[in-house]
Design an enzyme around this catalytic site. Structure first.
Site, PDB file in Angstrom:
ATOM      1  N   THR A   1       0.488  -0.892  -0.074  1.00 10.02           N
ATOM      2  CA  THR A   1      -0.232   0.079  -0.289  1.00 10.02           C
ATOM      3  C   THR A   1       1.009   1.533   0.101  1.00 10.02           C
ATOM      4  O   THR A   1       2.163   1.278   0.232  1.00 10.02           O
ATOM      5  CB  THR A   1      -0.785   0.067   1.267  1.00 10.02           C
ATOM      6  OG1 THR A   1      -1.354   1.830   1.856  1.00 10.02           O
ATOM      7  CG2 THR A   1       0.095  -0.242   2.221  1.00 10.02           C
ATOM      8  N   ASP A   2       0.260   2.548  -0.446  1.00  5.81           N
ATOM      9  CA  ASP A   2       1.493   4.065  -0.432  1.00  5.81           C
ATOM     10  C   ASP A   2       0.716   4.225   0.875  1.00  5.81           C
ATOM     11  O   ASP A   2       1.810   5.457   1.213  1.00  5.81           O
ATOM     12  CB  ASP A   2       0.191   4.568  -1.485  1.00  5.81           C
ATOM     13  CG  ASP A   2      -0.716   5.047  -1.237  1.00  5.81           C
ATOM     14  OD1 ASP A   2      -1.695   4.246  -0.168  1.00  5.81           O
ATOM     15  OD2 ASP A   2      -1.759   5.684  -1.884  1.00  5.81           O
TER      16      ASP A   2
ATOM     17  N   TYR B   1      -2.122  -0.401  10.583  1.00  9.13           N
ATOM     18  CA  TYR B   1      -1.566  -1.584   9.795  1.00  9.13           C
ATOM     19  C   TYR B   1      -0.515  -1.195   8.934  1.00  9.13           C
ATOM     20  O   TYR B   1      -0.374  -1.758   8.340  1.00  9.13           O
ATOM     21  CB  TYR B   1      -3.195  -1.236   8.939  1.00  9.13           C
ATOM     22  CG  TYR B   1      -2.843  -1.131   7.542  1.00  9.13           C
ATOM     23  CD1 TYR B   1      -3.275  -2.240   6.371  1.00  9.13           C
ATOM     24  CD2 TYR B   1      -3.031  -0.439   6.363  1.00  9.13           C
ATOM     25  CE1 TYR B   1      -3.894  -2.541   5.339  1.00  9.13           C
ATOM     26  CE2 TYR B   1      -3.470  -0.269   5.082  1.00  9.13           C
ATOM     27  CZ  TYR B   1      -3.440  -1.507   4.668  1.00  9.13           C
ATOM     28  OH  TYR B   1      -2.841  -1.982   2.974  1.00  9.13           O
TER      29      TYR B   1
ATOM     30  N   LYS C   1       2.218  -3.249   7.476  1.00  9.05           N
ATOM     31  CA  LYS C   1       2.808  -3.649   5.540  1.00  9.05           C
ATOM     32  C   LYS C   1       4.070  -3.056   5.382  1.00  9.05           C
ATOM     33  O   LYS C   1       4.793  -3.661   4.744  1.00  9.05           O
ATOM     34  CB  LYS C   1       1.467  -2.882   5.118  1.00  9.05           C
ATOM     35  CG  LYS C   1       0.040  -3.283   5.223  1.00  9.05           C
ATOM     36  CD  LYS C   1       0.432  -4.387   4.361  1.00  9.05           C
ATOM     37  CE  LYS C   1       0.402  -4.855   2.961  1.00  9.05           C
ATOM     38  NZ  LYS C   1      -0.461  -5.582   2.273  1.00  9.05           N
TER      39      LYS C   1
HETATM   40  P1  NAD Z   1      -9.816  -7.708   1.725  1.00  8.64           P
HETATM   41  O1  NAD Z   1      -9.848  -7.699   3.673  1.00  8.64           O
HETATM   42  O2  NAD Z   1     -10.891  -7.252   1.055  1.00  8.64           O
HETATM   43  O3  NAD Z   1      -9.078  -9.262   1.232  1.00  8.64           O
HETATM   44  C1  NAD Z   1      -8.224  -9.634   2.560  1.00  8.64           C
HETATM   45  C2  NAD Z   1      -7.776 -11.294   2.337  1.00  8.64           C
HETATM   46  O4  NAD Z   1      -7.069 -11.849   2.554  1.00  8.64           O
HETATM   47  C3  NAD Z   1      -9.610 -11.902   2.403  1.00  8.64           C
HETATM   48  O5  NAD Z   1      -9.879 -12.711   1.131  1.00  8.64           O
HETATM   49  C4  NAD Z   1      -9.397 -12.710   4.267  1.00  8.64           C
HETATM   50  O6  NAD Z   1     -10.276 -14.218   4.268  1.00  8.64           O
HETATM   51  C5  NAD Z   1      -7.645 -13.123   3.223  1.00  8.64           C
HETATM   52  N1  NAD Z   1      -6.640 -13.573   4.988  1.00  8.64           N
HETATM   53  C6  NAD Z   1      -7.079 -12.367   5.755  1.00  8.64           C
HETATM   54  N2  NAD Z   1      -5.797 -13.651   6.935  1.00  8.64           N
HETATM   55  C7  NAD Z   1      -5.723 -13.944   6.227  1.00  8.64           C
HETATM   56  C8  NAD Z   1      -5.207 -15.159   6.311  1.00  8.64           C
HETATM   57  N3  NAD Z   1      -4.079 -15.277   7.463  1.00  8.64           N
HETATM   58  N4  NAD Z   1      -4.490 -16.494   5.559  1.00  8.64           N
HETATM   59  C9  NAD Z   1      -5.069 -15.976   4.509  1.00  8.64           C
HETATM   60  N5  NAD Z   1      -5.677 -15.624   4.537  1.00  8.64           N
HETATM   61  C10 NAD Z   1      -6.165 -14.396   4.812  1.00  8.64           C
HETATM   62  O7  NAD Z   1      -8.230  -6.798   1.213  1.00  8.64           O
HETATM   63  P2  NAD Z   1      -8.105  -6.133   0.301  1.00  8.64           P
HETATM   64  O8  NAD Z   1      -8.670  -4.480   0.580  1.00  8.64           O
HETATM   65  O9  NAD Z   1      -8.638  -6.836  -0.727  1.00  8.64           O
HETATM   66  O10 NAD Z   1      -6.519  -5.623  -0.018  1.00  8.64           O
HETATM   67  C11 NAD Z   1      -5.342  -7.097  -0.362  1.00  8.64           C
HETATM   68  C12 NAD Z   1      -4.139  -6.142  -0.852  1.00  8.64           C
HETATM   69  O11 NAD Z   1      -4.189  -5.541  -1.440  1.00  8.64           O
HETATM   70  C13 NAD Z   1      -3.567  -6.243   1.356  1.00  8.64           C
HETATM   71  O12 NAD Z   1      -1.987  -6.888   1.105  1.00  8.64           O
HETATM   72  C14 NAD Z   1      -3.927  -5.160   1.147  1.00  8.64           C
HETATM   73  O13 NAD Z   1      -2.874  -4.260   2.161  1.00  8.64           O
HETATM   74  C15 NAD Z   1      -3.221  -3.970  -0.376  1.00  8.64           C
HETATM   75  N6  NAD Z   1      -3.795  -2.888  -0.670  1.00  8.64           N
HETATM   76  C16 NAD Z   1      -5.090  -2.637  -0.437  1.00  8.64           C
HETATM   77  C17 NAD Z   1      -6.008  -1.323  -1.001  1.00  8.64           C
HETATM   78  C18 NAD Z   1      -7.149  -0.942  -0.509  1.00  8.64           C
HETATM   79  O14 NAD Z   1      -7.261   0.471  -1.150  1.00  8.64           O
HETATM   80  N7  NAD Z   1      -8.265  -1.790  -0.620  1.00  8.64           N
HETATM   81  C19 NAD Z   1      -4.716  -0.281  -1.553  1.00  8.64           C
HETATM   82  C20 NAD Z   1      -3.534  -0.566  -1.893  1.00  8.64           C
HETATM   83  C21 NAD Z   1      -3.359  -2.348  -0.940  1.00  8.64           C
END
Ligand code: NAD
Ligand code: TYD
Length: 351
Positions: free
Chosen positions: A131-132, A157, A161
């Protein structure tokens, strides 16, 4: 033949990445490994769940033995790691879970990949999605986060990360593992859990519930349509340079309160309500602790090196998104009631 492990594929962004890879690359085998926490939902993948090149495995990235077995069983040669705890407000209440999943879970995957690949890194890649927010917070001065910025995380959080990003790079520097890290801005679009700003507010507008704006609503986020993020991940997985970092963003900054006004306008319009009907729902509440003021990404490197840029204009993306949540009330009701969790608990406890 590529056997790709996608972690967190039942979540918001992960489900879009799984869908793209399963449909675009019929010769690949995509293994989706997900714990199905409150944020993971197999209903997000109904349209592709029966494809022959797709396998779902329920499991926890922190469970080293399971992860190890996964590499052996499916002969994994590429990893796209998205599994994480992802919501800042939850991290403020429960930082331990974030350290466990995001830091130790990532380490467990790295270690399993290292053992299985055993120094043979030809055609291997460990691609970590970050993430940013690891870069900290910007002032209102036009500056943007660049790949060369120092890490300066503030929330539990973003600290978790940042730590996982460091472990990924350490595995390259120490063991020679081919890794890529990307840092993306805020995503929006279908299948996002309705605790995050955009789906939460669309749902509240529909049901005439208050819209809790933290502080003065002046914080700025840079919004990217989730399918464009998935497209970027595809390009970077195939063409990105090993050991590099790429920032992914839409050059699309919005002050929260301005974005909320757009959501109200579009949602009222699509519900056939007169303009201004839901303005009164805006409710200013206590600010989030340590609330980062502004995030904004410079994704010039990605555009110059790999030719990626967002395909969707924000106005179009937000209208599509509002329409999707209005058309998928059942999905929203299920994820908010916890019904799907009970359903999958039962289904998997019988195996
Ligand atoms: P989300 O919370 O919607 O989904 C996370 C998924 O990970 C879920 O399906 C959950 O069941 C699974 N999970 C959680 N703990 C787990 C574990 N211990 N073992 C296996 N699976 C597990 O998250 P998202 O928004 O889709 O984000 C996905 C990734 O992208 C993350 O790493 C997040 O840091 C990164 N990210 C998100 C955003 C955003 O805007 N949502 C932006 C940049 C980066
Ligand atoms: P969020 O969607 O939680 O993403 P992040 O914190 O990772 O950027 O929040 C986006 C912005 O909206 C952030 O500045 C916090 C703010 N916000 C509110 O004002 N009210 C809310 O109820 C939520 C969930 C977020």
């Amino acid at each position: 033949m590529r056997n790709i492990l996608i972690t967190g594929g039942a979540g918001f962004i992960g489900s879009h990445v799984v869908r793209l890879f399963v449909t675009k690359y019929p010769d690949y085998h995509i293994v989706n490994f997900d714990k199905l926490t409150y944020a993971g939902n197999l209903a997000n993948l109904k349209d592709i769940e029966n494809k022959p090149n797709y396998t779902f495995v329920r499991g926890d990235i922190c469970d080293f033995e399971s992860v190890r077995n996964l590499f052996v069983k499916y002969d994994i040669n590429g990893v796209i790691h998205l599994a994480a705890e992802s919501h800042v407000d939850r991290s403020i209440k429960d930082p331990f879970t974030f350290a466990k999943t995001n830091v130790l879970g990532t380490l467990s995957l790295l270690q399993a990949a290292r053992e299985y690949w055993d120094g043979n890194y030809d055609d291997k890649l460990f691609y970590h999605i970050s993430t940013d927010e690891v870069y900290g917070s910007l002032a209102f001065d036009g500056e943007l986060f660049r790949e060369t910025n120092k890490y300066d995380p503030h929330s539990p959080y973003s600290a978790s990360k940042a730590s996982s990003d460091h472990f990924v790079r350490a595995f390259h520097d120490t063991y020679g593992m081919p890794v890529i890290v990307t840092n993306c801005s805020n995503n929006y679009g279908p299948y996002q859990f309705p605790e995050k700003l955009i789906p939460l507010f669309i749902n509240n507008i529909r049901h005439n519930k208050p819209l809790p704006v933290y502080g003065k609503g002046e914080n700025v986020r840079d919004w990217l349509y989730v399918v464009d993020h998935a497209r970027a991940i595809d390009v970077i997985f195939h063409k990105g340079r090993v050991a590099e970092t790429y920032n992914i963003g839409g050059f699309n900054e919005w002050k929260n309160i301005d974005l909320i006004k757009v959501m109200i306008k579009v949602t009222d319009k699509l519900l056939g309500r007169p303009a201004g009907t839901s303005d009164h729902l805006i409710t200013y509440v206590k600010d989030r602790a340590g609330h980062d003021l502004r995030y904004a990404i410079d994704s010039t490197k990605l555009k110059k090196e790999l030719g990626w840029e967002p395909s969707l204009q924000f106005e179009e993306g937000i209208e599509q998104t509002v329409r999707w949540y209005l058309d998928n009330q059942e999905w929203l009701d299920n994820v908010t009631s916890g019904e799907y969790e009970k359903y999958y608990e039962k289904m998997y406890s019988n195996r």
